[in-house]
Scaffold this active site. Sequence first.
Site, PDB file in Angstrom:
ATOM      1  N   HIS A 144       0.827  -1.212   0.000  1.00 34.20           N
ATOM      2  CA  HIS A 144       0.000   0.000   0.000  1.00 34.20           C
ATOM      3  C   HIS A 144       0.855   1.254   0.000  1.00 34.20           C
ATOM      4  O   HIS A 144       0.554   2.233  -0.697  1.00 34.20           O
ATOM      5  CB  HIS A 144      -0.917  -0.022   1.233  1.00 34.20           C
ATOM      6  CG  HIS A 144      -1.792   1.175   1.358  1.00 34.20           C
ATOM      7  ND1 HIS A 144      -1.622   2.109   2.359  1.00 34.20           N
ATOM      8  CD2 HIS A 144      -2.833   1.618   0.613  1.00 34.20           C
ATOM      9  CE1 HIS A 144      -2.528   3.059   2.236  1.00 34.20           C
ATOM     10  NE2 HIS A 144      -3.280   2.794   1.191  1.00 34.20           N
ATOM     11  N   GLU A 163       2.160   1.867  -3.475  1.00 38.16           N
ATOM     12  CA  GLU A 163       1.120   2.453  -4.327  1.00 38.16           C
ATOM     13  C   GLU A 163       1.042   3.963  -4.120  1.00 38.16           C
ATOM     14  O   GLU A 163       0.926   4.735  -5.075  1.00 38.16           O
ATOM     15  CB  GLU A 163      -0.222   1.790  -4.012  1.00 38.16           C
ATOM     16  CG  GLU A 163      -1.420   2.403  -4.705  1.00 38.16           C
ATOM     17  CD  GLU A 163      -2.555   2.714  -3.747  1.00 38.16           C
ATOM     18  OE1 GLU A 163      -2.973   3.885  -3.700  1.00 38.16           O
ATOM     19  OE2 GLU A 163      -3.023   1.785  -3.065  1.00 38.16           O
TER      20      GLU A 163
END
Length: 425
Positions: free
Chosen positions: A47, A50
């Site tokens: 995450h 990203e």
Amino acid sequence: MSARATTLASGLTVVTDPMPELGTAAVGITFGAGSRSETEAEHGLAHLLEHMAFKGTARRSAREISEEIEQVGGDLNAATGTEQTAYSARVLADDVPLALDVLADIVISPTFDREELKRERNVILQEIAGVEDTPDDVVFDWLQETAFPGQTLGRSILGTPKSVKGLDEAAIRTFRDRCYRAKDAVVTAAGAVEHDAVVREAERLFAGLPAGQSEAPRPAVYVGGDKREKRNLEQLHVTLAFQGFAFAADEAYAAQVFANLVGGGMSSRLFQEVREQRGLAYSINAFHWSYADTGLFGLYAGLGGEDAADILPVALDVLLEAAETADERELERAKAQMKAGLLMSLEMPAARADQHARHQLAFGRPLDVSETVEKIEAVTVAAARAAGHAMLASPPSLAAIGPIKRLTPPERLHDRLGARRASAA
């Protein structure tokens, strides 16, 4: 079949789905890597990567990344899941090459600037705190944890404050180099696109992706368990789940139909019995989530604490009864809901691009919508009941947060399940 797929020499697959009547397009690149790809020390890294992809590259600053797309009226987005991470853009037809160029830039050449990393870690810490303040979100993280304890599939995608604070530039680069590989990726484009043109652009722009593919995550082992926490909330949030089926399992479509039949709308058994007939919950629904090697079937309910004593016994009875007596009329209604939902969603290019990416990574090819509809249509009452029986035979996983005092204790929940199973047998 409207979708076309081409696999490049590098192993990267390009899938397009032209919609000639449109003047816009959705493009993206999806990697078959998410939170399940992390090591213990990397919790939350997929995450964080990203987020950091948008914070500057060798060619563009963070501001320039957003400005170039928004200058032409488009938008950028990204999402991290347990098994996939997707980067996407929506633009006008003439700007598809620009969108592909920006996406290639952010996934191949991010700089991971130290100051940007410091700021983005703080943003994610606030995101984690936000989830903790949102009980109907955190209860699903707890459900995964109880279903798959001690495993990557059982961990939150965001990570923990401690784990995120320990992630540095070197860790991000290591994860990116290990997991963002050509054979693990699919470039998708839907809407006002032309297949050969997208293939040419992808072949040129994504040539920098490392060849090969990453190692598959360890197989998940469904366990089940119980996690509940008393909090001073007006509403009790409860999730109850059982082991479901993987994407490619023969029973996957039957399991989804059963979930829709029992809790997929206002006419479903759960909604009618729990809310309409008894008034026990404001919100109740059922779900079936598939992963590469397992699945999760269950229900969520939001209710007042005064009704906590009744919610699980009643909901369990509904689930178990449906596995015994689901009929043709309910089946057809559930299948109609699934088909309509699918077809309505695929009117949007972004939904088509997303679905083709997921299918390519899960099945090795894009599935035509007619094939999916045929699989839904093929589910019989017997198959739906059998899927329900199989899932409800596994140990339960329960997560609850709020006024839990009257909620059925774990031992009584197991006793009731055992008694109903024995009666059914």
